[in-house]
Design a protein around this motif. Structure first.
Motif, PDB file in Angstrom:
ATOM      1  N   TYR A   1       0.841  -1.175   0.000  1.00 56.32           N
ATOM      2  CA  TYR A   1       0.000   0.000   0.000  1.00 56.32           C
ATOM      3  C   TYR A   1       0.884   1.233   0.000  1.00 56.32           C
ATOM      4  N   SER A   2       0.421   2.247  -0.666  1.00 57.60           N
ATOM      5  CA  SER A   2       1.117   3.527  -0.652  1.00 57.60           C
ATOM      6  C   SER A   2       0.185   4.565  -0.064  1.00 57.60           C
ATOM      7  N   ASN A   3       0.748   5.468   0.676  1.00 54.80           N
ATOM      8  CA  ASN A   3      -0.030   6.549   1.259  1.00 54.80           C
ATOM      9  C   ASN A   3       0.400   7.864   0.637  1.00 54.80           C
ATOM     10  N   PHE A   4      -0.549   8.754   0.466  1.00 51.65           N
ATOM     11  CA  PHE A   4      -0.221  10.081  -0.008  1.00 51.65           C
ATOM     12  C   PHE A   4       0.509  10.824   1.102  1.00 51.65           C
ATOM     13  N   PHE A   5       1.387  11.742   0.710  1.00 54.08           N
ATOM     14  CA  PHE A   5       2.181  12.487   1.684  1.00 54.08           C
ATOM     15  C   PHE A   5       2.394  13.906   1.187  1.00 54.08           C
ATOM     16  N   HIS A   6       2.434  14.809   2.097  1.00 52.51           N
ATOM     17  CA  HIS A   6       2.905  16.172   1.838  1.00 52.51           C
ATOM     18  C   HIS A   6       3.474  16.679   3.155  1.00 52.51           C
ATOM     19  N   SER A   7       4.599  17.329   3.099  1.00 51.49           N
ATOM     20  CA  SER A   7       5.301  17.709   4.330  1.00 51.49           C
ATOM     21  C   SER A   7       4.522  18.681   5.213  1.00 51.49           C
TER      22      SER A   7
ATOM     23  N   GLU B   1      -0.889  16.924  -4.999  1.00 52.03           N
ATOM     24  CA  GLU B   1      -1.683  16.983  -6.224  1.00 52.03           C
ATOM     25  C   GLU B   1      -2.399  15.670  -6.523  1.00 52.03           C
ATOM     26  N   ILE B   2      -1.693  14.563  -6.432  1.00 52.70           N
ATOM     27  CA  ILE B   2      -2.301  13.268  -6.745  1.00 52.70           C
ATOM     28  C   ILE B   2      -3.430  12.966  -5.764  1.00 52.70           C
ATOM     29  N   TYR B   3      -3.244  13.312  -4.506  1.00 55.89           N
ATOM     30  CA  TYR B   3      -4.303  13.144  -3.508  1.00 55.89           C
ATOM     31  C   TYR B   3      -5.542  13.935  -3.912  1.00 55.89           C
ATOM     32  N   GLN B   4      -5.352  15.153  -4.372  1.00 55.25           N
ATOM     33  CA  GLN B   4      -6.479  15.990  -4.789  1.00 55.25           C
ATOM     34  C   GLN B   4      -7.218  15.391  -5.980  1.00 55.25           C
ATOM     35  N   TYR B   5      -6.466  14.910  -6.988  1.00 54.71           N
ATOM     36  CA  TYR B   5      -7.105  14.310  -8.163  1.00 54.71           C
ATOM     37  C   TYR B   5      -7.865  13.044  -7.785  1.00 54.71           C
ATOM     38  N   ALA B   6      -7.263  12.220  -6.940  1.00 53.07           N
ATOM     39  CA  ALA B   6      -7.918  10.980  -6.508  1.00 53.07           C
ATOM     40  C   ALA B   6      -9.173  11.293  -5.703  1.00 53.07           C
TER      41      ALA B   6
ATOM     42  N   GLU C   1     -10.949  13.028 -16.667  1.00 50.51           N
ATOM     43  CA  GLU C   1     -10.198  14.266 -16.460  1.00 50.51           C
ATOM     44  C   GLU C   1      -9.173  14.113 -15.343  1.00 50.51           C
ATOM     45  N   GLY C   2      -9.566  13.468 -14.255  1.00 50.65           N
ATOM     46  CA  GLY C   2      -8.634  13.247 -13.149  1.00 50.65           C
ATOM     47  C   GLY C   2      -7.460  12.374 -13.568  1.00 50.65           C
ATOM     48  N   SER C   3      -7.734  11.350 -14.374  1.00 51.43           N
ATOM     49  CA  SER C   3      -6.668  10.477 -14.877  1.00 51.43           C
ATOM     50  C   SER C   3      -5.690  11.265 -15.738  1.00 51.43           C
ATOM     51  N   LYS C   4      -6.225  12.142 -16.554  1.00 50.29           N
ATOM     52  CA  LYS C   4      -5.376  12.975 -17.413  1.00 50.29           C
ATOM     53  C   LYS C   4      -4.496  13.880 -16.555  1.00 50.29           C
ATOM     54  N   LYS C   5      -5.068  14.481 -15.516  1.00 48.88           N
ATOM     55  CA  LYS C   5      -4.284  15.345 -14.631  1.00 48.88           C
ATOM     56  C   LYS C   5      -3.203  14.554 -13.895  1.00 48.88           C
ATOM     57  N   ILE C   6      -3.547  13.345 -13.474  1.00 52.82           N
ATOM     58  CA  ILE C   6      -2.551  12.489 -12.821  1.00 52.82           C
ATOM     59  C   ILE C   6      -1.406  12.192 -13.786  1.00 52.82           C
ATOM     60  N   ALA C   7      -1.746  11.800 -15.011  1.00 52.32           N
ATOM     61  CA  ALA C   7      -0.719  11.484 -16.013  1.00 52.32           C
ATOM     62  C   ALA C   7       0.170  12.696 -16.298  1.00 52.32           C
ATOM     63  N   CYS C   8      -0.443  13.846 -16.486  1.00 52.30           N
ATOM     64  CA  CYS C   8       0.335  15.069 -16.766  1.00 52.30           C
ATOM     65  C   CYS C   8       1.260  15.405 -15.600  1.00 52.30           C
ATOM     66  N   TYR C   9       0.725  15.332 -14.390  1.00 59.45           N
ATOM     67  CA  TYR C   9       1.531  15.674 -13.217  1.00 59.45           C
ATOM     68  C   TYR C   9       2.720  14.720 -13.077  1.00 59.45           C
ATOM     69  N   LEU C  10       2.463  13.426 -13.203  1.00 57.26           N
ATOM     70  CA  LEU C  10       3.557  12.461 -13.067  1.00 57.26           C
ATOM     71  C   LEU C  10       4.584  12.629 -14.186  1.00 57.26           C
ATOM     72  N   TYR C  11       4.111  12.937 -15.387  1.00 57.48           N
ATOM     73  CA  TYR C  11       5.024  13.155 -16.507  1.00 57.48           C
ATOM     74  C   TYR C  11       5.921  14.364 -16.229  1.00 57.48           C
ATOM     75  N   GLU C  12       5.336  15.432 -15.724  1.00 60.97           N
ATOM     76  CA  GLU C  12       6.109  16.639 -15.428  1.00 60.97           C
ATOM     77  C   GLU C  12       7.135  16.397 -14.329  1.00 60.97           C
ATOM     78  N   CYS C  13       6.845  15.470 -13.415  1.00 57.88           N
ATOM     79  CA  CYS C  13       7.755  15.182 -12.296  1.00 57.88           C
ATOM     80  C   CYS C  13       8.824  14.153 -12.650  1.00 57.88           C
ATOM     81  N   SER C  14       8.737  13.550 -13.818  1.00 58.34           N
ATOM     82  CA  SER C  14       9.631  12.432 -14.145  1.00 58.34           C
ATOM     83  C   SER C  14      10.791  12.857 -15.036  1.00 58.34           C
TER      84      SER C  14
END
Length: 131
Positions: free
Chosen positions: A32-38, A45-50, A62-75
């Motif tokens: 299991y993975s948990n969302f985190f923010h300090s 962001e991913i927590y918000q989309y989910a 739309e949420g899936s697209k935002k998740i994909a875009c966000y992860l792409y930008e972070c990679s």
């Protein structure tokens, strides 16, 4: 950043079982993975989309697209390979005795070659594919 291609796919029960096995069988133990923010989880962001997807399933695409875009930008790390991202909505999952819905994020980086066999008038035809 615009994701090159995203599509919502409806599937029948047989394909649903096949995909469920495909996505979940690699996990040998419960992982299991948990969302985190300090400072505040609501800033993740991913927590918000989910959360938006769980609130209204019509937001899934739309949420899936935002998740994909966000992860792409972070990679941007050079060791992160290109691949395909699958965002999957699971209903009626049992977690610690409680029935819940879940969202799975899956990425495939490599494709394997396989052979398709077709029946033809003269016998069989083989075709190499990758997937």
């Amino acid at each position: 950043m615009e994701v090159p291609y995203i599509q919502l796919v409806n599937i029948d029960q047989d394909l649903k079982e096949l995909l469920k096995n495909h996505f979940l069988s690699p996990f040998k133990t419960d992982e299991y993975s948990n969302f985190f923010h300090s400072s505040d989880i609501n800033l993740n962001e991913i927590y918000q989309y989910a959360t938006q997807i769980f609130t209204d399933k019509k937001y899934f695409l739309e949420g899936s697209k935002k998740i994909a875009c966000y992860l792409y930008e972070c990679s941007s790390h050079p060791n992160i390979k290109r691949g395909e991202l699958y965002v999957v909505y699971f209903e009626n999952c049992i977690l610690n005795g409680e029935t819940i819905d879940a969202i799975g994020l899956f990425k495939s980086e490599t494709k394997d070659k396989f052979i398709k066999i077709y029946t033809t008038y003269n016998g069989f035809e083989l075709e190499e594919n990758e997937g």
